[in-house]
Design a protein around this motif. Sequence first.
Motif, short mmCIF file in Angstrom:
data_model
loop_
_atom_site.label_atom_id
_atom_site.label_comp_id
_atom_site.label_asym_id
_atom_site.label_seq_id
_atom_site.Cartn_x
_atom_site.Cartn_y
_atom_site.Cartn_z
N SER A 22 0.81 -1.23 0.00
CA SER A 22 0.00 0.00 0.00
C SER A 22 0.84 1.27 0.00
N ALA A 23 2.10 1.18 0.44
CA ALA A 23 2.94 2.38 0.40
C ALA A 23 3.23 2.79 -1.04
N SER A 24 3.12 1.84 -1.99
CA SER A 24 3.28 2.19 -3.40
C SER A 24 1.98 2.77 -3.93
N LYS A 84 -1.69 15.28 -10.43
CA LYS A 84 -1.86 13.86 -10.76
C LYS A 84 -1.23 12.94 -9.71
N ASN A 85 -0.39 13.51 -8.83
CA ASN A 85 0.24 12.71 -7.77
C ASN A 85 1.02 13.64 -6.84
N THR A 86 1.70 13.08 -5.87
CA THR A 86 2.49 13.87 -4.93
C THR A 86 3.66 14.55 -5.65
N THR A 87 4.28 13.79 -6.53
CA THR A 87 5.47 14.27 -7.24
C THR A 87 5.17 15.56 -8.01
N GLU A 111 14.69 11.22 2.25
CA GLU A 111 13.58 11.64 1.38
C GLU A 111 13.38 10.67 0.22
N HIS A 112 12.15 10.55 -0.19
CA HIS A 112 11.81 9.88 -1.46
C HIS A 112 12.41 10.74 -2.59
N HIS A 113 12.76 10.13 -3.69
CA HIS A 113 13.36 10.91 -4.79
C HIS A 113 12.45 12.07 -5.21
N ILE A 156 10.37 18.31 4.02
CA ILE A 156 10.57 17.07 4.78
C ILE A 156 9.37 16.15 4.59
N SER A 157 9.65 14.85 4.49
CA SER A 157 8.51 13.92 4.41
C SER A 157 7.99 13.61 5.82
N HIS A 158 6.68 13.51 5.91
CA HIS A 158 6.02 13.30 7.20
C HIS A 158 6.36 11.90 7.73
N ILE A 159 6.19 10.89 6.86
CA ILE A 159 6.53 9.50 7.22
C ILE A 159 7.43 8.93 6.14
N SER A 160 8.50 8.26 6.57
CA SER A 160 9.44 7.67 5.60
C SER A 160 8.79 6.49 4.88
N VAL A 185 5.74 20.02 3.43
CA VAL A 185 5.65 18.66 3.98
C VAL A 185 5.20 17.71 2.86
N ASP A 186 5.94 16.64 2.72
CA ASP A 186 5.56 15.58 1.78
C ASP A 186 4.71 14.58 2.58
N ALA A 187 3.41 14.61 2.31
CA ALA A 187 2.47 13.78 3.10
C ALA A 187 2.12 12.48 2.38
N ALA A 188 3.00 12.06 1.45
CA ALA A 188 2.67 10.87 0.64
C ALA A 188 2.36 9.65 1.50
N GLN A 189 3.07 9.50 2.64
CA GLN A 189 2.88 8.29 3.43
C GLN A 189 2.05 8.53 4.69
N SER A 190 1.56 9.73 4.88
CA SER A 190 0.81 9.97 6.13
C SER A 190 -0.67 10.18 5.90
N GLY A 210 -3.58 10.97 -3.89
CA GLY A 210 -4.94 10.48 -3.66
C GLY A 210 -4.94 8.96 -3.61
N HIS A 211 -3.91 8.37 -4.19
CA HIS A 211 -3.91 6.93 -4.49
C HIS A 211 -3.23 6.05 -3.45
N LYS A 212 -2.83 6.65 -2.32
CA LYS A 212 -2.17 5.82 -1.29
C LYS A 212 -3.11 5.73 -0.09
N GLY A 213 -2.76 6.39 1.01
CA GLY A 213 -3.55 6.24 2.24
C GLY A 213 -5.01 6.62 2.10
C1 LIG Z 1 7.45 9.83 0.82
C2 LIG Z 1 7.00 9.83 -0.62
N1 LIG Z 1 7.04 10.97 -1.32
C3 LIG Z 1 6.63 11.04 -2.59
C4 LIG Z 1 6.16 9.92 -3.24
C5 LIG Z 1 5.69 10.04 -4.65
O1 LIG Z 1 4.30 9.86 -4.66
P1 LIG Z 1 3.46 9.85 -5.98
O2 LIG Z 1 3.63 8.50 -6.58
O3 LIG Z 1 2.06 10.12 -5.54
O4 LIG Z 1 3.98 10.92 -6.85
C6 LIG Z 1 6.10 8.70 -2.57
C7 LIG Z 1 5.66 7.49 -3.24
O5 LIG Z 1 5.80 6.39 -2.79
C8 LIG Z 1 6.53 8.66 -1.22
O6 LIG Z 1 6.50 7.53 -0.52
#
Ligand SMILES: Cc1ncc(COP(=O)(O)O)c(C=O)c1O
Length: 393
Positions: A22-24, A84-87, A111-113, A156-160, A185-190, A210-213
């Motif tokens: 689900s983290a993906s 379209k996504n966090t990125t 950080e995530h890339h 900074i990302s909220h959750i690694s 804040v990168d909230a992708a995982q929170s 929108g597509h994760k948590g």
């Molecule tokens: C911490 C973090 N930031 C950013 C992203 C990128 O998210 P997205 O695929 O929604 O662009 C992810 C995706 O796994 C992530 O875990």
Amino acid sequence: MREFEEIRKDFPMLKEFTYLDSASTSLTPIPVVEAMNDYYYNYNSNTGRGNYRIAIKSTAKLEDAREKIAKFINGNHDEIVFTKNTTEAINMVANGLRFEKGDNVIVSSIEHHSNLVPWLNLNDVKTKIAKINNDYTVNPEDVFDLIDESTKLIAISHISNVFGSMQDVEEISKIAKENSVLFLVDAAQSVGYTPINVKKLNPDFMAFPGHKGLLGPVGTGFLYLKKEIADDLMIKNLGGGTVTNIEGDEFRLEDIPYKFESGTHNISGIIGLSKAIDYINNIKIENIRKYCNKLTNELYEKIHSIKKVEVYGNLNNIHHTVSFNVRGLNPYDVSKILDETSNICIRSGFHCSIPSLQSIGINSTIRASIHCYNNFKDLEKLYDGLKLISQLS
Ligand SMILES: Cc1ncc(COP(=O)(O)O)c(C=O)c1O
């Protein structure tokens, strides 16, 4: 509230697969898929353009989604920009801020890339990196120590997404404000796992999937863009929907948030996301948080108990994601065997976060991540599979 075993029935894929990735991207519940189908079957039309009834309906649905998202994070509707996504949300900020030569941005070493490369890519802007401690978190004081008069932003990302550790974003936010530095804040995982309140946290920008948590469809995300800062951001993507008038070569921009949203939206996706937020609200985020914490602790303990398995992460601060390796085996092989022998979907590799792994001196892991549709039997299945595989090494 419905029992989590009942909720599980809304995810038909779970009849066949043990989904632990689900983290993906998370699985999508039936009501969300149905809301998207309803759009395609019954009122498929563009938004913000036509004045026929179904176009008015789809426009209203889109704005309703914006309102719902804003309420969910305690923001205002005009502070929500669909992406379209966090990125994409992070890139809008990185490419929209007016940096001066010599400015710097502070990030962490895990950080995530998506919250690293957009900053590394800026010309004449230095990216400073706050190193993590043994507990997989960044010490806010280390962030403070990196601030100088040229620091423009902390991101900074909220959750690694590798270690599941939650950062003290509240404290980092205070530090940013006290030093007149912008805060992203990168909230992708929170989001969807833990309550988010932008009024309390006070970021300038917050990037969401929108597509994760949130259990929404792929292709959805949004940027929280604080009103006071929105007009300072340059807009790199212009076109239909972003202007109110053109005279000669002059154009007048729309108000926020519309000036940031050019072209046709992912309308069905946003309608699906809106339904997903209803779905989460029905279960209640606090129930999800508690249940997922229980599952995560059990997941960690179970994996940890297998000889030859090395677990990364800190049990006192771990959220829905556990990374590990089986000594002597390639993570890729382990995830492949789990898939082909037991229908377990689990990710292996560097998880789009090479620096996270470098920070602990490894180059890949196997990563199990859960959501509220998982149960203890799923964890048992992974445990059994891993126990067998670990005997191969
Ligand atoms: C911490 C973090 N930031 C950013 C992203 C990128 O998210 P997205 O695929 O929604 O662009 C992810 C995706 O796994 C992530 O875990």
